[in-house]
Design a protein around this motif. Structure first.
Motif, mmCIF file in Angstrom:
data_model
loop_
_atom_site.group_PDB
_atom_site.id
_atom_site.type_symbol
_atom_site.label_atom_id
_atom_site.label_comp_id
_atom_site.label_asym_id
_atom_site.label_seq_id
_atom_site.Cartn_x
_atom_site.Cartn_y
_atom_site.Cartn_z
ATOM 1 N N ALA A 65 0.743 -1.307 -0.070
ATOM 2 C CA ALA A 65 -0.146 -0.045 -0.012
ATOM 3 C C ALA A 65 0.786 1.268 -0.100
ATOM 4 O O ALA A 65 0.346 2.370 -0.515
ATOM 5 C CB ALA A 65 -0.866 -0.119 1.184
ATOM 6 N N GLY A 66 2.072 1.161 0.578
ATOM 7 C CA GLY A 66 2.868 2.417 0.779
ATOM 8 C C GLY A 66 3.935 2.497 -0.473
ATOM 9 O O GLY A 66 4.983 3.428 -0.307
ATOM 10 N N ALA A 67 3.870 1.617 -1.549
ATOM 11 C CA ALA A 67 4.827 1.560 -2.438
ATOM 12 C C ALA A 67 5.116 2.735 -3.325
ATOM 13 O O ALA A 67 6.141 3.480 -3.524
ATOM 14 C CB ALA A 67 4.724 0.428 -3.486
ATOM 15 N N SER A 68 3.893 3.380 -3.723
ATOM 16 C CA SER A 68 3.922 4.928 -4.429
ATOM 17 C C SER A 68 4.616 5.881 -3.765
ATOM 18 O O SER A 68 5.725 6.505 -4.350
ATOM 19 C CB SER A 68 2.458 5.019 -4.898
ATOM 20 O OG SER A 68 2.106 4.132 -5.618
ATOM 21 N N SER A 80 4.617 9.968 -9.054
ATOM 22 C CA SER A 80 3.220 9.687 -8.649
ATOM 23 C C SER A 80 2.368 9.912 -9.895
ATOM 24 O O SER A 80 1.220 9.641 -9.974
ATOM 25 C CB SER A 80 2.908 10.847 -7.649
ATOM 26 O OG SER A 80 3.141 12.048 -8.186
ATOM 27 N N SER A 81 2.888 10.663 -11.052
ATOM 28 C CA SER A 81 2.104 10.758 -12.416
ATOM 29 C C SER A 81 2.368 9.567 -13.213
ATOM 30 O O SER A 81 1.382 9.483 -14.228
ATOM 31 C CB SER A 81 2.849 11.982 -12.971
ATOM 32 O OG SER A 81 4.135 11.655 -13.476
ATOM 33 N N LEU A 82 2.957 8.460 -12.588
ATOM 34 C CA LEU A 82 2.989 7.307 -13.613
ATOM 35 C C LEU A 82 1.605 6.639 -13.421
ATOM 36 O O LEU A 82 1.162 6.442 -12.441
ATOM 37 C CB LEU A 82 4.160 6.336 -13.210
ATOM 38 C CG LEU A 82 5.703 6.518 -13.748
ATOM 39 C CD1 LEU A 82 6.368 5.223 -13.104
ATOM 40 C CD2 LEU A 82 5.670 6.659 -15.171
ATOM 41 N N ARG A 83 0.898 6.160 -14.676
ATOM 42 C CA ARG A 83 -0.274 5.321 -14.625
ATOM 43 C C ARG A 83 0.333 3.700 -15.236
ATOM 44 O O ARG A 83 1.353 3.648 -15.746
ATOM 45 C CB ARG A 83 -1.143 5.845 -15.758
ATOM 46 C CG ARG A 83 -1.474 7.208 -15.480
ATOM 47 C CD ARG A 83 -2.307 7.649 -16.632
ATOM 48 N NE ARG A 83 -1.630 7.901 -17.763
ATOM 49 C CZ ARG A 83 -2.195 8.443 -19.137
ATOM 50 N NH1 ARG A 83 -3.356 8.793 -19.120
ATOM 51 N NH2 ARG A 83 -1.518 8.579 -19.868
ATOM 52 N N PRO A 84 -0.499 2.878 -14.799
ATOM 53 C CA PRO A 84 -0.146 1.522 -14.960
ATOM 54 C C PRO A 84 0.021 1.430 -16.588
ATOM 55 O O PRO A 84 -0.615 2.071 -17.578
ATOM 56 C CB PRO A 84 -1.288 0.805 -14.611
ATOM 57 C CG PRO A 84 -1.926 1.396 -13.363
ATOM 58 C CD PRO A 84 -1.679 2.950 -13.876
ATOM 59 N N GLY A 85 1.010 0.814 -16.887
ATOM 60 C CA GLY A 85 1.469 0.656 -18.445
ATOM 61 C C GLY A 85 2.522 1.461 -18.837
ATOM 62 O O GLY A 85 3.065 1.706 -20.197
ATOM 63 N N PHE A 108 2.894 -1.166 -12.871
ATOM 64 C CA PHE A 108 1.969 -1.945 -12.918
ATOM 65 C C PHE A 108 0.704 -1.779 -12.207
ATOM 66 O O PHE A 108 0.944 -0.543 -11.323
ATOM 67 C CB PHE A 108 2.420 -3.389 -12.688
ATOM 68 C CG PHE A 108 3.162 -4.041 -13.576
ATOM 69 C CD1 PHE A 108 2.963 -4.886 -14.971
ATOM 70 C CD2 PHE A 108 4.698 -3.776 -13.475
ATOM 71 C CE1 PHE A 108 3.931 -5.347 -15.682
ATOM 72 C CE2 PHE A 108 5.629 -4.099 -14.132
ATOM 73 C CZ PHE A 108 5.213 -4.960 -15.415
ATOM 74 N N GLU A 109 -0.302 -2.256 -12.519
ATOM 75 C CA GLU A 109 -1.779 -2.139 -11.727
ATOM 76 C C GLU A 109 -1.318 -2.203 -10.047
ATOM 77 O O GLU A 109 -1.935 -1.253 -9.341
ATOM 78 C CB GLU A 109 -2.795 -3.125 -11.985
ATOM 79 C CG GLU A 109 -4.179 -2.797 -11.387
ATOM 80 C CD GLU A 109 -4.721 -1.430 -12.231
ATOM 81 O OE1 GLU A 109 -5.375 -0.635 -11.461
ATOM 82 O OE2 GLU A 109 -4.416 -1.349 -13.552
ATOM 83 N N HIS A 110 -0.698 -3.111 -9.664
ATOM 84 C CA HIS A 110 -0.531 -3.272 -7.974
ATOM 85 C C HIS A 110 0.842 -3.427 -7.745
ATOM 86 O O HIS A 110 0.898 -3.622 -6.504
ATOM 87 C CB HIS A 110 -1.177 -4.887 -7.873
ATOM 88 C CG HIS A 110 -2.840 -4.561 -8.175
ATOM 89 N ND1 HIS A 110 -3.993 -3.755 -7.558
ATOM 90 C CD2 HIS A 110 -3.522 -5.382 -8.895
ATOM 91 C CE1 HIS A 110 -5.162 -4.042 -8.251
ATOM 92 N NE2 HIS A 110 -4.662 -4.890 -8.843
#
Length: 376
Positions: A65-68, A80-85, A108-110
């Motif tokens: 949960a705290g990875a980002s 923080s602006s990175l989206r999955p993919g 990635f998503e998770h």
């Protein structure tokens, strides 16, 4: 007498042996330096496509949960602006603002992947463990994930011929797909200055995909390429190599990588040092040199302005594309202007050199890059 430590082998070791590759030690691994000649392999990437085994690179999975927030603190880029993919080139910095390593971060998503240099994998893991906080998990997946790089103007068409359409994949984007009967993650990234793709896959699937790519790309001129060509390709593109242009003694601002640092965003490790450095200015700068003769300036060669030694070469080689010796060098800021005349000490002789704009090579159709536009 101490027993020599056996070299690590990638999952493609037998493939390299069957192709007649010359293997050398690199960062503790037995790696192919060339199959035919470094110049031939370099030019095939510029003109058609080359396939590289880079499975020695480290892959680290970060989740929780705290990875980002944690990765945002550890890197100077706004992850923080990175989206999955999406992926981003960035750095792990010391508290002094210097390099532990440069790396790619995949969202990635998770979870995230950190792709790090082979020589620094253990140092990066140790640093991450020292900084670990609750809610974050770190796992070394380097022996699970193989990596091959398909690079060159023909790379996209080769993948299309193998039923993988990546025409809409943007630079630094990635997709999970199937290739040669194996599950893969394909990103539009590379280390050659050409369009291309890096293909991540399970260790046990590496030989099937490697051979499938070589077979499928044969008519397009695809050839296996070694670390020798990879180094001259990245040098022409002015891409940094750890231990040469970056290390624990230099900051991004001194390595043409200031564009990776977001000083306006959230706090991160080394931020205060970099803020102060930007305010007072930094004394050295990474430049490109074209040498007037045919002698090659290697790392450590001194750079002179008149009688004064003003810096040293970080990387140098013969450029197969430009057909002349080139070098990256770190010199005092006042001697870094493009067009300036310097000299380089090569085997006790001085060679005339001219400061040139970087990168040395831009692929056909590419717009002129800014001074800080390199990627890795």
């Amino acid at each position: 007498m101490a027993t020599a430590r056996a070299l690590e082998r990638t999952p493609l070791h037998e493939c390299h042996a069957a192709l007649g590759a010359r293997l050398v030690e690199f960062a503790g691994w037995a790696m192919p330096v060339q199959y035919s000649s470094g110049i031939e392999e370099h030019l095939v990437v510029r003109r058609a496509a080359g396939l590289f085994d880079v499975s020695h690179m480290g892959e680290i999975v970060v989740s929780g949960a705290g990875a980002s927030a944690w990765l945002e603190w550890l890197t100077p880029s706004r992850l923080s602006s990175l989206r999955p993919g999406e992926a981003r080139y960035t750095a792990l910095l010391t508290t002094d603002g210097t390099y532990i390593d440069d790396l790619l971060v995949y969202r990635f998503e998770h979870h995230y992947w950190l792709v790090v240099n082979a020589a620094n994998t253990q140092a990066v893991l140790a640093w991450l463990q020292q900084q670990l906080v609750a809610g974050v998990e770190v796992r070394d997946a380097s022996r699970e994930i193989a990596l091959v790089a398909l690079q060159g103007p023909g790379a996209e068409e080769i993948l299309r011929s193998l039923q993988l359409d990546v025409s809409r994949l943007a630079p630094f984007a990635f997709v999970e797909a199937e290739l040669c009967g194996s599950d893969v993650t394909v990103s539009r990234t590379g280390y050659t200055g050409e369009d291309g793709f890096e293909i991540y896959l399970a260790w046990e699937s590496a030989a099937r995909v490697w051979n499938g790519l070589l077979d499928g790309g044969a008519n397009a001129g695809l050839a296996p390429c070694g670390l020798g060509a990879r180094d001259t390709l990245r040098l022409e593109a002015a891409l940094a190599l750890y231990g040469h242009e970056i290390d624990r003694s230099v900051t991004p601002f001194e390595s043409r990588l200031g564009w990776t640092v977001d000083l306006k965003g959230a706090d991160f490790v080394g931020r205060e040092v970099l803020l102060a450095l930007r305010e007072r200015g930094f004394g050295s700068r990474l430049i490109g040199l074209e040498l007037g003769g045919r002698r090659i300036a290697r790392q450590g060669a001194p750079v002179f302005a008149g009688d004064a030694e003003v810096g040293s070469v970080t990387s140098g080689s013969w450029s197969p594309s430009l057909e002349k010796p080139i070098a990256l060098a770190r010199v005092s800021h006042r001697h870094s202007a493009a067009g300036g005349a310097l000299e380089v000490g090569v085997r006790n002789r001085r060679e005339a050199a001219r400061v040139v704009r970087l990168p040395f090579y831009k692929r056909r159709g590419e717009e002129a890059a800014s001074e800080g536009g390199a990627t890795a």
